[in-house]
Design an enzyme around this catalytic site. Structure first.
Site, PDB file in Angstrom:
ATOM      1  N   GLY A 336       0.633  -1.326   0.166  1.00  0.00           N
ATOM      2  CA  GLY A 336      -0.408   0.022  -0.435  1.00  0.00           C
ATOM      3  C   GLY A 336       0.638   1.438   0.406  1.00  0.00           C
ATOM      4  N   SER A 337       0.221   2.118   0.467  1.00  0.00           N
ATOM      5  CA  SER A 337       1.023   3.721   0.064  1.00  0.00           C
ATOM      6  C   SER A 337       2.115   4.110   0.983  1.00  0.00           C
ATOM      7  CB  SER A 337       0.488   4.786   1.130  1.00  0.00           C
ATOM      8  OG  SER A 337      -0.752   5.063   0.452  1.00  0.00           O
ATOM      9  N   THR A 338       3.136   2.767   2.010  1.00  0.00           N
ATOM     10  CA  THR A 338       4.314   2.719   2.689  1.00  0.00           C
ATOM     11  C   THR A 338       5.151   2.667   0.935  1.00  0.00           C
ATOM     12  OG1 THR A 338       3.512   0.264   2.988  1.00  0.00           O
ATOM     13  CG2 THR A 338       4.101   1.712   4.867  1.00  0.00           C
ATOM     14  N   PHE A 339       5.166   2.516   0.213  1.00  0.00           N
ATOM     15  CA  PHE A 339       5.906   1.850  -0.783  1.00  0.00           C
ATOM     16  C   PHE A 339       5.995   3.430  -1.905  1.00  0.00           C
ATOM     17  CE2 PHE A 339       6.984  -0.048  -5.304  1.00  0.00           C
ATOM     18  CZ  PHE A 339       7.786  -1.128  -5.288  1.00  0.00           C
TER      19      PHE A 339
END
Length: 611
Positions: A336-339
């Site tokens: 998800g958004s950590t990427f």
């Protein structure tokens, strides 16, 4: 002419001479053979004769200890006993059977079968507590042998269970560090030699000959017991409060790759590794319930096959394998958004975006025939790249990802090390599950840019983010630091590869600044710790298959923001109720940092790379 009588006499003499010569030759051959065996082969046959009267019993070596970075013992040895019987020395079988049944709490059938077996030595039971072994020895019943042995003992029980691993009945490593570093830990077995008579009775007058075992060496780990303990407590708390399936927690030094804590709850008791814990049993039951097919979806034959019962042994082993599985390295998930940290770094390196570039978010972005939503359905409006990162805006990152392009994006993932395993010193690390370049179109690239449609391990994410914010050096995560003797003499110090400048120092500094803004003023506000500079990124991703109603909340944070010395990643699987990473994952890392940053500061974490 010679008479018949004379001929017979001559023939008879010849036979006597021939017989004599044969006997004489045989005699001299036997004398020669005897001389050969007694003189030239005497040493060999003396050795063979001795072996016929010798009994050999192994003495296990004490296994090397596992120590944390401060010398706290995480795995030690406890003295136990192995009880055996020597059939030829037993005087009263019934007495031996009754005595061993009573002392060892074994069934008569089990003991009788082993006592009555005709063999040089038959093991009855191993890992017997020393006090029981001493009591059996003091009884001095002919035919019963008591040998001291070692059993692995873990003082902290379930702490770091999936990292440390455990040993088997013969003291060899089974999983975790115990198996990876087995060659340094196992030591060398000794043995006891006793001499017996023709009936197999030991000759007390001859005594025993002992070859003493050589103890294994100690292994010093990068783990910090205090940090590991607190991360474990927080993981259990959030699992219970959010009724989550699992919680994975990683704490590492982003400059060196040293793992300070690795948690994956539910954990298990290292001193009873074959006992299914209640926590894992609950998770197992939930997972099995999800796998049950619906009758309306498949045929009756498929249902029957799907629910076909396994044997109890197969089922138990499957459950044990699942309980021992380390989700931090053995399992993959959509980050998800950590990427978006990786997407931002690639875009800055490719020079397709600057921090001041303007974007507009109406709440969605259209790629080919797909409408990809932003988590804020009403949109963020006008924003620059830093603000888009603070807001974790999907349209901004889709736009930036498309600017990078499929070929460049894939090459950056390769350059960053995402397509390879991290090569951590733990077994069973999973690799990244990624599209092949030929199968990546604009829609796939768009979803990849915000962390969907592929899978990585939590460790891979933490390692890559570390490498992006530490100045651009791809580090190797590791736990083993050095091998030393029990007295502390260092025998071997491990070193790990570092790949320099996967991104420029300038890009790394920009990423530090942007991620600090995420925590100070953006979606990661609940990860802020007063008095410390924190950088980080939140994420909320769906669990496959889509529409399952299950989510993964996560947050990666580091400190100090401008010179990271500590990085933490928490991944919460299937939380109930609120499931947004900024709401439930960021506070977990904040609590960790609130407690360990002052502790690390006292140890100089903001002044040097080695705590």
């Amino acid at each position: 002419m010679m008479s018949l009588e004379m001929k017979n006499k001559i023939s008879h003499r010849k036979k006597i001479v021939v017989t004599f010569l044969i006997c004489a030759t045989s005699f001299f051959l036997l004398i020669g053979r005897l001389a050969y065996l007694m003189i030239w082969k005497s040493e060999y046959y003396t050795e063979q004769a001795t072996k016929l009267h010798e009994r050999e019993r192994p003495i296990k070596a004490a296994r090397g200890r596992l120590l944390d970075r401060d010398g706290n013992v995480l795995a030690d040895n406890k003295t136990v006993c192995t009880i055996s019987v020597i059939h030829s020395q037993i005087e009263d079988e019934e007495k031996v059977i009754a005595f061993l049944c009573d002392k060892l709490m074994l069934s008569e059938e089990t003991v009788r079968k082993r006592v009555e077996k005709i063999s040089a030595m038959e093991k009855i039971k191993s890992n017997v507590p020393k006090e029981i072994g001493d009591a059996i020895r003091e009884a001095d019943i002919p035919g019963i042998k008591v040998d001291e042995d070692y059993k692995r003992y873990y003082p902290y029980g379930d702490l770091a269970s999936k990292v440390l691993g455990f040993t088997g009945a013969d003291n060899q490593g089974i999983i975790g560090l115990e198996v990876i570093y087995d060659e340094y830990l196992k030591g060398t077995e000794g043995k006891v030699l006793t001499v017996t008579d023709a009936k197999g009775i030991e000759l007390e007058a001859v005594g025993e000959h002992r070859l003493e075992p050589i103890a294994g060496n100690d292994l010093v780990l990068s783990l910090d017991t205090n940090i590991q303990s607190y991360a474990y407590q927080l993981a259990k708390q959030v699992q219970a409060s959010k009724e989550a399936d699992r919680v994975s927690f990683l704490v590492m030094n982003p400059q060196t790759g040293e793992i300070l804590a690795m948690v994956d709850v539910p954990e298990f008791d290292l001193n009873n590794p074959y006992t299914i814990t209640e926590g894992y049993k609950e998770l197992w039951d939930k997972e099995q319930a999800r796998k049950q097919p619906k009758q309306t979806d498949v045929s009756d034959e498929t249902i029957i096959e799907a629910i076909k019962e396994k044997t109890p042994q197969e089922l138990e082993q499957e459950m044990l394998n699942g309980m021992w599985r380390n989700g931090c390295i053995n399992d993959t998930y959509e980050p998800g958004s950590t990427f978006k940290v990786i997407t931002a770094a690639a875009a800055l390196e490719a020079d397709v975006v600057t921090t001041e570039d303007s974007f507009h978010c109406p709440g969605y972005v259209i790629v080919e025939d797909r409408r990809i939503r932003c988590h804020k359905t009403t949109g963020h409006g006008s924003e620059n790249f830093v603000q888009g990162t603070m807001n974790s805006c999907n349209p901004v990152f889709v736009t930036v990802g498309l600017r990078v392009g499929v070929k460049n994006y894939y090459n950056y993932m390769k350059k960053f090390g995402l397509l390879d395993r991290t090569n951590i010193d733990l077994p069973g690390e999973a690799g990244t599950i990624m599209h092949q370049p030929d199968n990546i179109g604009e829609v796939e690239l768009a979803t990849m840019s915000f962390g969907q449609s592929f899978q990585i391990t939590p460790l891979q994410l933490a390692t890559t983010v570390s490498s992006i914010v530490n100045g651009g050096r791809r580090i190797t995560p590791h736990i083993g630091m050095r091998v030393q003797t029990a007295e502390g003499k260092v025998l071997k110090t491990f070193s790990y590869p570092v790949k320099k400048q996967i991104i420029s120092e300038e890009t790394s500094e920009t990423m530090q600044m942007m991620l600090e803004q995420v925590v100070e003023n953006g979606s990661g506000k609940k990860g802020y710790v007063e008095g410390f500079s924190i950088g980080g990124k939140t994420a909320t991703s769906q669990t496959l298959p889509r529409g399952s109603g299950r989510y993964i909340a996560s947050f990666v944070g580091f400190s100090p923001a401008d010179n990271p010395q500590i990085l933490a990643l928490v991944v919460i699987h299937n939380p109930q109720g609120t499931y947004y990473g900024g709401q439930i994952a960021a506070p977990v890392v904040r609590q960790l940092f609130e407690n360990i940053l002052p502790y690390l500061q006292d140890r100089g974490y903001n002044k040097c790379q080695d705590f």
